[in-house]
Design a protein around this motif. Structure first.
Motif, mmCIF file in Angstrom:
data_model
loop_
_atom_site.group_PDB
_atom_site.id
_atom_site.type_symbol
_atom_site.label_atom_id
_atom_site.label_comp_id
_atom_site.label_asym_id
_atom_site.label_seq_id
_atom_site.Cartn_x
_atom_site.Cartn_y
_atom_site.Cartn_z
ATOM 1 N N ASP A 215 -16.208 6.035 -6.845
ATOM 2 C CA ASP A 215 -16.682 7.391 -6.247
ATOM 3 C C ASP A 215 -16.297 7.512 -4.938
ATOM 4 O O ASP A 215 -16.115 8.712 -4.477
ATOM 5 C CB ASP A 215 -18.298 7.372 -6.595
ATOM 6 N N ILE A 216 -16.257 6.463 -4.106
ATOM 7 C CA ILE A 216 -15.992 6.587 -2.700
ATOM 8 C C ILE A 216 -14.451 6.747 -2.530
ATOM 9 O O ILE A 216 -13.984 7.532 -1.872
ATOM 10 C CB ILE A 216 -16.453 5.571 -1.854
ATOM 11 N N TYR A 217 -13.784 5.727 -3.106
ATOM 12 C CA TYR A 217 -12.268 5.559 -2.820
ATOM 13 C C TYR A 217 -11.270 6.249 -3.850
ATOM 14 O O TYR A 217 -10.191 6.036 -3.673
ATOM 15 C CB TYR A 217 -12.062 4.077 -2.457
ATOM 16 N N GLY A 218 -11.757 6.555 -4.913
ATOM 17 C CA GLY A 218 -10.744 7.062 -5.838
ATOM 18 C C GLY A 218 -10.442 6.180 -6.872
ATOM 19 O O GLY A 218 -11.006 5.038 -6.874
ATOM 20 N N ARG A 219 -9.170 6.594 -7.757
ATOM 21 C CA ARG A 219 -8.908 6.005 -8.981
ATOM 22 C C ARG A 219 -8.016 4.609 -8.749
ATOM 23 O O ARG A 219 -7.555 4.055 -9.566
ATOM 24 C CB ARG A 219 -8.340 6.791 -9.891
ATOM 25 N N CYS A 220 -7.555 4.561 -7.379
ATOM 26 C CA CYS A 220 -6.811 3.323 -7.181
ATOM 27 C C CYS A 220 -7.455 2.797 -5.741
ATOM 28 O O CYS A 220 -7.126 3.437 -4.699
ATOM 29 C CB CYS A 220 -5.622 3.596 -7.276
ATOM 30 N N TYR A 221 -7.984 1.485 -5.706
ATOM 31 C CA TYR A 221 -8.161 1.186 -4.468
ATOM 32 C C TYR A 221 -8.225 -0.469 -4.405
ATOM 33 O O TYR A 221 -8.095 -1.051 -5.411
ATOM 34 C CB TYR A 221 -9.935 1.546 -4.042
ATOM 35 N N GLU B 5 -3.076 7.335 -16.681
ATOM 36 C CA GLU B 5 -1.622 7.145 -16.591
ATOM 37 C C GLU B 5 -1.364 5.811 -15.969
ATOM 38 O O GLU B 5 -0.372 4.880 -16.398
ATOM 39 C CB GLU B 5 -1.007 8.117 -16.015
ATOM 40 N N ASP B 6 -1.911 5.403 -14.883
ATOM 41 C CA ASP B 6 -1.961 4.043 -14.460
ATOM 42 C C ASP B 6 -2.403 2.840 -15.355
ATOM 43 O O ASP B 6 -1.563 1.921 -15.406
ATOM 44 C CB ASP B 6 -2.728 4.001 -13.013
ATOM 45 N N VAL B 7 -3.178 3.057 -16.067
ATOM 46 C CA VAL B 7 -3.915 1.916 -16.993
ATOM 47 C C VAL B 7 -2.781 2.007 -18.202
ATOM 48 O O VAL B 7 -2.444 0.672 -18.615
ATOM 49 C CB VAL B 7 -5.280 2.467 -17.609
ATOM 50 N N PRO C 178 2.336 5.785 -11.757
ATOM 51 C CA PRO C 178 2.531 7.047 -12.110
ATOM 52 C C PRO C 178 1.567 8.061 -11.990
ATOM 53 O O PRO C 178 1.959 9.392 -12.028
ATOM 54 C CB PRO C 178 2.958 7.116 -13.882
ATOM 55 N N GLY C 179 0.269 7.488 -12.228
ATOM 56 C CA GLY C 179 -0.791 8.361 -11.986
ATOM 57 C C GLY C 179 -1.328 8.933 -10.762
ATOM 58 O O GLY C 179 -1.095 10.040 -10.090
ATOM 59 N N THR C 180 -1.491 7.714 -9.807
ATOM 60 C CA THR C 180 -2.030 7.997 -8.275
ATOM 61 C C THR C 180 -0.947 8.010 -7.432
ATOM 62 O O THR C 180 -1.087 8.364 -6.313
ATOM 63 C CB THR C 180 -2.939 6.752 -8.065
ATOM 64 N N GLY C 181 0.250 7.468 -7.993
ATOM 65 C CA GLY C 181 1.444 7.314 -7.040
ATOM 66 C C GLY C 181 1.432 6.245 -6.072
ATOM 67 O O GLY C 181 2.390 6.104 -5.279
ATOM 68 N N TYR C 182 0.494 5.415 -5.909
ATOM 69 C CA TYR C 182 0.614 4.336 -5.049
ATOM 70 C C TYR C 182 1.669 3.271 -5.582
ATOM 71 O O TYR C 182 1.987 3.233 -6.684
ATOM 72 C CB TYR C 182 -0.894 3.531 -5.039
#
Ligand code: HEM
Length: 506
Positions: free
Chosen positions: A66-72, A88-90, A375-379
């Motif tokens: 909730d604080i840092y998003g879907r990739c932390y 998409e990342d999963v 592919p989802g979060t771009g990191y």
């Protein structure tokens, strides 16, 4: 002399300091900005946050999302872990990359039972998986059903006694014993006799091992290095489990060929035949893996389903209408094999309970074999990064699951499933390393839950808020007591049962 001593001391101290900087400080500086995440302390990383929340790691991961998003990123001492929950990342990590299990995770589990399918190296995995999966349907499922029927007869008696005496029954505990007896008898031809006495050596050893496994995974590397050597009861527990597996194996090796021909093939036969055909199989590790992976998971999932249903009389009535229609005039405890798969509504309820309480709540640690761009979060994640994809977090994402805390079996109608991203539901994971026992667990749960609701009206014997989620290696229901919500020792899910129909034959 003293000058030499001083020099050695100085050398030692500077080596230790360099080591400390190299292991603990440098990575945290280098990766400081690569991903968002809670600020780590130099030594502990974010471990203390998890230590303060023993048993609630999935909730902590969820709060961080909730604080840092879907990739932390979070740090366990010097281990950096990327926590992903974008569909998409999963999909990319679990299916396209098929990232292998992290070395740290493999080491932790190896000491307990060698390298079975869950943690076997990626080179050996595809062959072993193919050999086992080829067998786990058709005749094996029918054979499983007969073992569920035999073992459920003992369970049925316990349910009847509790209902007759109007005493609370701990469903999680009795289901854990039952599923252990089922996997051992259907898989290896030898019941664990856990239902007869939960204080038996084997059930006790398994309970201890599961608890310690969870703690070791959470507190790797320190518990992993020292915990094993400083914990003789744990070593003794592992010995008990290995002895059971060895005994089952030896009994099988001395079985007369006629007896072997007269019975259906089970998992142990599959492992042994594969070895005979030259497939690299570690029989003992596989027996331990299937024993541990194949019972608590199913039992807790059954308990969570009952917990959710008990709070919704309308859902219980709908399940009862469905089972009554299928049972018709039958008075047996279990439905016949073919009818179990026809419990459609109950199937939706089970999936929804597993969405809210996925027993493999944090998933397992993976390790990236090369650099990737998500592919989802771009990191961008570098080779060697450890990755966690907790189903608990994914299953509470409002974008994939509107009003995620609400219990709604209709999320699993065919139409609703077709409209959702297929990777939004990860109770059994996805890709080549997903759960090989999904069909086994689902059939067993449907058969047992169907029988429970056919024969009993089920109520919680406590307030719903007195049952908390407790996560060690799996997510289990735990009765909590007092204002400080202390875990009630040994109690999972207390129920009250009242009979609906008479069981004539198991
Ligand atoms: C509701 C019950 C169950 C749930 C929720 C569950 C969940 C899972 C999950 C999420 C994984 C993948 C872990 C990962 O990402 O690495 C997994 C793997 C596995 N499960 Fe299950 N499981 C259940 C029941 C069973 C049963 C009944 C068996 C055995 C008959 C079993 C045997 C295994 C094995 C051997 C693996 C490793 C598969 C591989 O790496 O190829 N599980 N399970």
């Amino acid at each position: 002399m003293s000058a030499l001593f001083l020099k050695i001391l100085l050398l030692l101290l500077s080596t230790l300091f360099s080591l400390f900087v190299w292991v603990f400080v440098l990575p945290k500086v280098v990766y400081r900005r690569s991903l968002p995440g809670p600020r780590p302390s130099l030594i502990w990383g974010n471990t203390l946050e998890f230590a303060r929340n023993v048993g609630r790691a999935p909730r902590v991961f969820h709060r961080f999302r909730d604080i840092y998003g879907r990739c932390y990123q979070v740090w366990f001492f010097y281990h950096r872990i990327a926590v992903l929950s974008d569909v998409e990342d999963v999909k990319f990590i679990a299916q396209t990359v098929n990232a292998p299990k992290a070395t740290a995770f493999k080491r932790t589990l190896t000491v307990f039972g060698g390298r079975g399918l869950l943690i076997v190296d990626e080179k050996l995995h595809p062959t072993r998986r193919r050999v086992i999966a080829k067998h786990m349907h058709g005749d094996f499922m029918r054979h499983l059903h007969e073992h569920i029927r035999a073992q459920a007869a003992i369970w049925a008696k316990k349910l009847r006694e509790a209902a007759t005496r109007d005493e609370p029954l701990d469903l999680d505990k009795t289901a854990t014993a039952l599923t252990l007896d089922v996997i051992c008898s259907a898989g290896f031809g030898r019941s664990a006799n856990a239902q007869a006495d939960l204080n038996e050596e084997l059930p006790q050893a398994i309970a201890r091992t599961m608890f310690e496994l969870g703690r070791n995974v959470a507190l790797y590397p320190f518990r992993n290095m020292f915990g094993w050597y400083l914990n003789p009861p744990l070593r003794a527990a592992c010995d008990v489990i290995q002895r059971f597996a060895l005994d089952a194996w030896h009994t099988r090796l001395t079985e007369p060929p006629e007896a072997r021909q007269a019975r259906p093939m089970d998992l142990l036969d599959v492992f042994l035949d594969a070895v005979g055909e030259g497939v690299k199989f570690d029989v003992l590790s596989e027996v331990v893996t299937f024993m541990l992976a194949g019972h608590e998971t199913t039992a807790h999932s059954i308990a969570w389903t009952v917990y959710e249903v008990a709070q919704r009389p309308e859902v219980q009535q709908q399940i009862q209408a469905e089972v009554d229609a299928l049972y018709g005039e039958r008075t047996e405890f279990l439905l016949p094999f073919e009818d179990v798969a026809r419990l459609e509504y109950l199937g939706r309820v089970w999936k929804e309970a597993l969405r809210l309480h996925p027993v493999a709540a944090t998933g397992t640690y993976r390790e990236l074999p090369h650099d990737v761009q998500l592919p989802g979060t771009g990191y961008v994640l570098e080779r060697g990064t450890k990755v966690l994809m907790p189903p608990y977090v994914l299953h509470r994402d409002p974008e994939y699951w509107p009003e995620p805390e609400a219990f709604r079996p209709e999320r699993f109608t065919r139409e609703a499933i077709a409209q959702r991203h297929p990777f939004a539901y990860q109770a059994f994971s996805s890709g080549p390393r997903n759960c090989i026992g999904q069909a086994v667990a689902t059939h067993e749960a449907m058969a047992l839950l169907g029988a429970l609701y056919r024969h009993y009206r089920v109520q919680l014997a406590c307030a719903p808020s007195d049952v908390a989620e407790f996560h060690d290696l799996t997510l289990k229901p735990q009765l909590v007591i007092g204002p400080r919500r202390q875990p009630h020792p040994g109690a999972g899910l207390p129920l009250r049962l009242s009979a609906r129909s008479e069981v004539v034959r198991a």
